[in-house]
Scaffold this motif. Structure first.
Motif, mmCIF file in Angstrom:
data_model
loop_
_atom_site.group_PDB
_atom_site.id
_atom_site.type_symbol
_atom_site.label_atom_id
_atom_site.label_comp_id
_atom_site.label_asym_id
_atom_site.label_seq_id
_atom_site.Cartn_x
_atom_site.Cartn_y
_atom_site.Cartn_z
ATOM 1 N N UNK A 233 -14.432 5.256 61.833
ATOM 2 C CA UNK A 233 -13.255 4.490 61.405
ATOM 3 C C UNK A 233 -13.610 3.015 61.238
ATOM 4 N N UNK A 234 -14.414 2.501 62.161
ATOM 5 C CA UNK A 234 -14.803 1.102 62.075
ATOM 6 C C UNK A 234 -15.635 0.834 60.824
ATOM 7 N N UNK A 235 -16.548 1.777 60.522
ATOM 8 C CA UNK A 235 -17.354 1.631 59.305
ATOM 9 C C UNK A 235 -16.484 1.646 58.047
ATOM 10 N N UNK A 236 -15.504 2.524 58.046
ATOM 11 C CA UNK A 236 -14.593 2.600 56.902
ATOM 12 C C UNK A 236 -13.803 1.309 56.734
ATOM 13 N N UNK A 237 -13.388 0.749 57.847
ATOM 14 C CA UNK A 237 -12.639 -0.501 57.782
ATOM 15 C C UNK A 237 -13.497 -1.606 57.166
ATOM 16 N N UNK A 238 -14.763 -1.682 57.592
ATOM 17 C CA UNK A 238 -15.645 -2.716 57.068
ATOM 18 C C UNK A 238 -15.889 -2.520 55.571
#
Length: 368
Positions: A233-238
């Motif tokens: 999820x964090x990667x997607x946000x970035x």
């Protein structure tokens, strides 16, 4: 010649008001003794206009006498109770087998007669020890639930084990319908089955260790699922923070799918862990029951409970669950990198929802 000492018992120290052995004895000025509570209750209910009188001799006192504990009398009663009711003659309490002969307050039984099918305290056991009529009676250690040791058909003591029918029988059974069967004494059969109980215990312990290990693996798997999902999820946000505002809805949907995947996988893992915990508890319960059965000296009880406890507990092997680390297909990852360079092409992409079977969501370009 010395005179014989008079027989003394606690029954001689009875309160004339409650008719029981004196409790907290007090002596009033006329010399009569009562339980402290009894004489207080008597005087509290008495018409005191004519003074306070002794319930026995009727001697009257103008002022209510002060009651002091008769220490000597209290100690005498306590010592007599200890002498009269020693350890072997103590009264039956919770968990004790009471004497079947004691008329009122039951004393604790010390032996059981398997001929009479009754339990006796030391006092009532004496006839069995001294009278010739009881010479052939079978005296055993005190036993609970005597009815379990009787043959349901003949009401005789169960003394034989029939290996053919795998059941405990009486001598009359052995001489009639079990006459041609293979029979042994309970202690011989117990010796043969004791090793089976120990083997079963060892297997259950091994299964407990396996289940506990599997439970730990499942806990670690859940942690990996949660950690991987959070990182994804964090990667997607970035990634999606670098694109234009019109892609925000797309990012939200992808995140929602991943979160749903995590929730679904964690839920399945939780259900499996609960099942594992239940199986472990059942195995531990069975282990404790087998341990108790292994320790009992009651052969009949052992043989009657053995078939039920020796049977393997229900519960199958839990299915292995693997962690799917590919939250998104590889093609999508490449396409996401390409999105940064091809924003105009992204506008034509469409979102495909996951199926009910648990497939992953993905993006694709519509056919031109």
């Amino acid at each position: 010649m010395a005179a014989a000492k008079p027989s003394v018992s606690v029954d001689q120290y009875i309160c004339s008001l409650c008719l029981e052995v004196l409790k907290e004895p007090v002596t009033i000025p006329c010399g009569h003794s009562y339980c402290k509570d009894c004489i207080n209750d008597c005087w509290d209910q008495m018409d005191t206009q004519g003074g306070y009188s002794c319930p026995q001799c009727r001697k009257t006192f103008n002022v209510r006498p002060e009651l002091n504990r008769n220490t000597i009398l209290a100690e005498l009663i306590e010592n007599l109770e200890e002498v009269t009711a020693g350890p072997s003659q103590s009264y039956a309490g919770i968990g004790d087998v009471p004497c079947d002969v004691c008329p009122d307050r039951k004393r604790k039984a010390s032996k059981t007669c398997l001929t009479c099918m009754a339990s006796y305290c030391d006092t009532h056991l004496q006839p069995h020890l001294v009278l010739p009529a009881f010479k052939r009676h079978k005296i055993d250690k005190v036993t609970e639930k005597l009815e379990e040791k009787l043959c349901a058909k003949h009401q005789k003591v169960l003394e034989i084990f029939c290996k053919t029918d795998k059941s405990c029988i009486c001598l009359l059974c052995a001489a009639t319908e079990h006459k041609s069967h293979d029979t042994v004494t309970p202690d011989v059969e117990r010796a043969g089955r004791q090793s089976q109980v120990e083997n079963r215990q060892a297997k259950i312990k091994t299964r407990i260790e396996e289940k506990e290990s599997e439970l730990e693996e499942m806990k670690e798997m859940v942690e990996r699922i949660q950690s991987s999902a959070e990182k994804e999820v964090q990667n997607l946000k970035e990634t999606f923070n670098s694109v234009l505002e019109f892609l925000e809805r797309l990012r939200s949907k992808v995140t929602e799918v991943i979160t749903d995947y995590k929730r679904r996988e964690v839920r399945k893992a939780d259900e499996l862990m609960e099942r594992l915990k239940k199986e472990i508890e059942e195995l531990k319960t069975r282990e404790a029951e087998l341990d108790e059965l292994s320790q009992t000296e009651d052969h009949i009880h052992f043989l009657q409970k053995f078939p039920f406890l020796y049977a393997p507990p229900e519960g199958g092997h839990s299915s292995n669950s693997t962690l799917n680390r590919d939250f998104l297909p590889e093609t999508l990852r490449k396409d996401l990198s390409y999105l940064k360079r091809s924003l105009e092409e992204i506008r034509g992409w469409e979102f495909v929802k996951t199926t009910e079977t648990g497939g992953l969501c993905f993006l694709r370009c519509p056919s031109q």
